[in-house]
Design a protein around this motif. Structure first.
Motif, short mmCIF file in Angstrom:
data_model
loop_
_atom_site.label_atom_id
_atom_site.label_comp_id
_atom_site.label_asym_id
_atom_site.label_seq_id
_atom_site.Cartn_x
_atom_site.Cartn_y
_atom_site.Cartn_z
N VAL A 229 1.06 -1.07 -0.18
CA VAL A 229 -0.38 -0.27 -0.26
C VAL A 229 0.93 1.02 -0.65
N ASP A 230 1.11 1.58 -0.82
CA ASP A 230 1.90 3.26 -1.33
C ASP A 230 1.13 4.61 -0.92
N GLN A 231 1.70 5.05 0.00
CA GLN A 231 0.71 6.11 -0.11
C GLN A 231 1.19 7.41 -0.72
N ARG A 232 2.01 7.09 -1.25
CA ARG A 232 2.56 8.17 -1.92
C ARG A 232 1.41 8.67 -3.28
N THR A 233 0.78 7.49 -3.61
CA THR A 233 0.27 7.33 -4.37
C THR A 233 -1.26 7.89 -4.57
N ILE A 234 -1.72 7.95 -2.74
CA ILE A 234 -3.43 8.56 -3.09
C ILE A 234 -2.99 9.43 -3.42
N THR A 273 -5.72 7.80 4.36
CA THR A 273 -5.19 6.18 4.48
C THR A 273 -6.01 5.13 4.61
N ALA A 274 -7.21 5.36 4.39
CA ALA A 274 -7.78 4.00 5.55
C ALA A 274 -8.89 4.05 3.92
N ALA A 275 -8.91 4.91 2.88
CA ALA A 275 -9.58 4.45 1.81
C ALA A 275 -8.77 4.22 0.57
N HIS A 276 -7.25 4.39 0.94
CA HIS A 276 -5.99 3.93 0.06
C HIS A 276 -5.71 2.45 0.55
N VAL A 277 -6.15 2.31 1.52
CA VAL A 277 -5.44 0.64 2.46
C VAL A 277 -7.22 0.00 1.41
N VAL A 278 -8.16 0.67 1.41
CA VAL A 278 -9.62 -0.26 1.09
C VAL A 278 -9.88 -0.45 -0.11
N ALA A 279 -9.12 0.90 -0.41
CA ALA A 279 -9.09 1.08 -2.44
C ALA A 279 -7.72 -0.71 -3.32
N THR A 280 -6.38 0.01 -2.74
CA THR A 280 -5.47 -1.56 -2.40
C THR A 280 -5.82 -2.83 -2.53
N LEU A 281 -7.06 -3.29 -1.90
CA LEU A 281 -7.29 -4.02 -0.88
C LEU A 281 -8.53 -4.75 -2.11
N ALA A 282 -9.17 -3.90 -2.15
CA ALA A 282 -10.46 -4.29 -3.43
C ALA A 282 -9.36 -4.97 -4.81
N ALA A 284 -6.42 -5.75 -5.02
CA ALA A 284 -5.77 -7.21 -5.36
C ALA A 284 -6.65 -8.40 -5.17
N ARG A 285 -8.14 -8.24 -4.37
CA ARG A 285 -8.98 -9.37 -4.04
C ARG A 285 -10.05 -9.53 -5.77
N GLY A 286 -9.52 -7.86 -6.35
CA GLY A 286 -10.50 -8.57 -8.07
C GLY A 286 -12.11 -7.94 -7.44
N THR A 287 -12.00 -7.00 -7.20
CA THR A 287 -13.53 -5.84 -6.78
C THR A 287 -13.53 -5.35 -7.01
N THR A 288 -14.29 -3.93 -6.12
CA THR A 288 -14.87 -3.24 -5.88
C THR A 288 -14.87 -2.57 -4.88
N VAL A 289 -13.94 -1.03 -4.18
CA VAL A 289 -14.69 -0.47 -3.49
C VAL A 289 -16.45 -0.36 -3.10
N GLU A 290 -16.58 -0.01 -3.99
CA GLU A 290 -18.54 0.36 -3.75
C GLU A 290 -18.63 -1.42 -3.46
N GLN A 291 -18.42 -2.68 -4.33
CA GLN A 291 -18.81 -3.46 -4.14
C GLN A 291 -18.29 -3.98 -2.60
N ILE A 292 -17.34 -3.97 -2.08
CA ILE A 292 -16.63 -3.73 -0.45
C ILE A 292 -17.76 -3.18 0.28
N ARG A 293 -18.40 -2.03 0.30
CA ARG A 293 -18.92 -1.20 0.79
C ARG A 293 -19.94 -1.71 1.08
N ARG A 294 -21.15 -2.21 -0.32
CA ARG A 294 -22.14 -2.35 -0.50
C ARG A 294 -22.47 -3.97 0.29
N ASP A 295 -21.75 -4.85 0.16
CA ASP A 295 -21.73 -5.82 0.62
C ASP A 295 -21.89 -5.53 2.21
#
Length: 389
Positions: A229-234, A273-282, A284-295
């Motif tokens: 998770v590269d915070q410099r790319t937020i 940072t939290a938003a970037h962590v979630v986006a990076t995880l999404a 990596a897991r082949g999904t989207t932030v919106e889908q993660i939040r909707r789930d």
């Protein structure tokens, strides 16, 4: 906070809260825990813990963990079933293995059921980066050309971080491990008017060493098959450094405005940072932030319960909605087709006189609206008609 007061204050953050003599035992208990599902553990130093970002966790002691630090925001966004925040201000890599005052070894919070780990930020205290920055405020800290006084420390911390990530993977073999790098805290050339005593050359040197550690963490992630998770790319990070206007700072300079510690993240910085962590995880897991939040919103909706009862000798119809884990935004109650109450304020309990309702036919229905930002979801309940109606 003036410069004479800064150094002793930062000593609290740079040095472990107590000696490593405290006995090692089991890891910290989870902040919350439900069976199954995502089980998340966070490691790190003060850039994770969030010293002086209110509200602080009262049981975190000298670790100074905030309820608004980025791991907490990540855990809430993902709606994880179990969350343990083992981060601690002043932590070095060794504190992953040994007790840091009253804080157990951070690695001891892992188990084979752990499914997600945020590893870091950590390593900055081993290098002495915040101490370097504060030293630059008083004396020229740029080393002579061709010298690298921090080289041996970087070489050692690389070895230590590699071993620590591999140990994390051994203890939590099913977990996605997110190795979190440090961010952009100073723009090119710095800002001598905001941070007096830090010249342009010194600012570039300090940020250069921070970048060097982030690059090292990226290499550790690659070598261990972890997710970096590269915070410099937020997005927009360069506009939110310690040189930005106070209400735009993701990293504080000397003055903190009651939000964070000097040279540490603000609440807004933690949220970014939290938003970037979630986006990076999404990703990596082949999904989207919106889908993660909707789930997550669907899981919160499934936790809702409705209770309908008669009170005050049957003169009042009481409805109560519980659950939702903070996502409930509105509750509408109907008897038959008639709207009898609408509540937009927790704790989602309404009381309605029964006399005008007794001639209204139909059951009691509740529509609960849950929201996460722009996302909205409704869950509907039907209760049998109570005796007082």
């Amino acid at each position: 906070m003036t410069l004479p007061l800064l150094a002793p204050f930062l000593a609290v953050l740079l040095v472990s809260p107590a000696s490593h003599a405290a006995p090692a035992g089991s890891g910290l208990p989870p902040i919350w825990e439900r069976p199954g599902g995502e089980r998340y553990v966070s490691f790190g130093d003060s850039f994770v813990a969030g010293p002086l970002i209110n509200p602080q966790r009262l049981d975190s002691g000298a670790c100074l963990r905030s309820k608004r630090n980025f791991p907490t925001v990540v855990a809430e966004t993902l709606d994880v079933n179990a969350f343990t925040d083992a981060s601690c201000s002043g932590a070095v890599v060794e504190d992953l293995y040994v007790a840091q005052g009253a804080n157990p070894p951070q690695l001891d919070s892992l188990s084979r059921s752990t499914s997600l780990v945020s590893f870091g930020t950590i390593g900055g205290n081993d290098i002495g980066l915040v101490g370097l920055a504060t030293g630059c405020l008083l004396l020229n800290c740029v080393p002579p050309a061709g010298t690298d006084p921090l080289g041996p420390k970087f070489a050692q911390v690389e070895v230590d971080l590699l071993a620590a990530v591999r140990e994390t993977q051994r203890r939590a073999p099913r977990a996605d491990v997110l190795v979190v790098g440090y961010g952009t805290y100073l723009p090119p050339g710095g800002c001598p008017t905001v941070i007096p005593g830090l010249s342009a050359a010194e600012a570039d040197y300090v940020q250069g060493q921070i970048d060097r550690l982030s690059d090292l963490l990226a290499e550790v992630a690659a070598a261990t098959g972890s997710i970096f998770v590269d915070q410099r790319t937020i997005p927009g990070a360069i506009d939110h450094t310690a040189c930005a206007a106070p209400d735009q700072q993701w990293i504080r300079a000397i003055s903190t405005y009651g939000d964070g510690a000097p040279l540490h993240p603000s609440a807004a910085g933690m949220a970014a940072t939290a938003a970037h962590v979630v986006a990076t995880l999404a990703q990596a897991r082949g999904t989207t932030v919106e889908q993660i939040r909707r789930d997550a919103l669907r899981r919160k909706a499934r936790s809702l319960e409705l209770d309908v009862s008669c009170r005050l000798l049957g003169t009042v119809l009481r409805t109560e909605v519980t659950g939702g884990r903070g996502a409930v935004a509105q509750v509408d109650v109907r008897v038959g087709e008639r709207l009898v109450s609408s509540d937009t304020t927790a704790p989602w309990v309404t009381a309605t006189a029964t006399t005008p309702l007794r001639t209204t036919r139909g059951p009691v229905r509740a529509t609960v609206t849950l929201r996460d930002g722009a996302l909205e979801l409704k869950r509907r309940f039907t209760a049998g008609r109570p005796r007082c109606l």
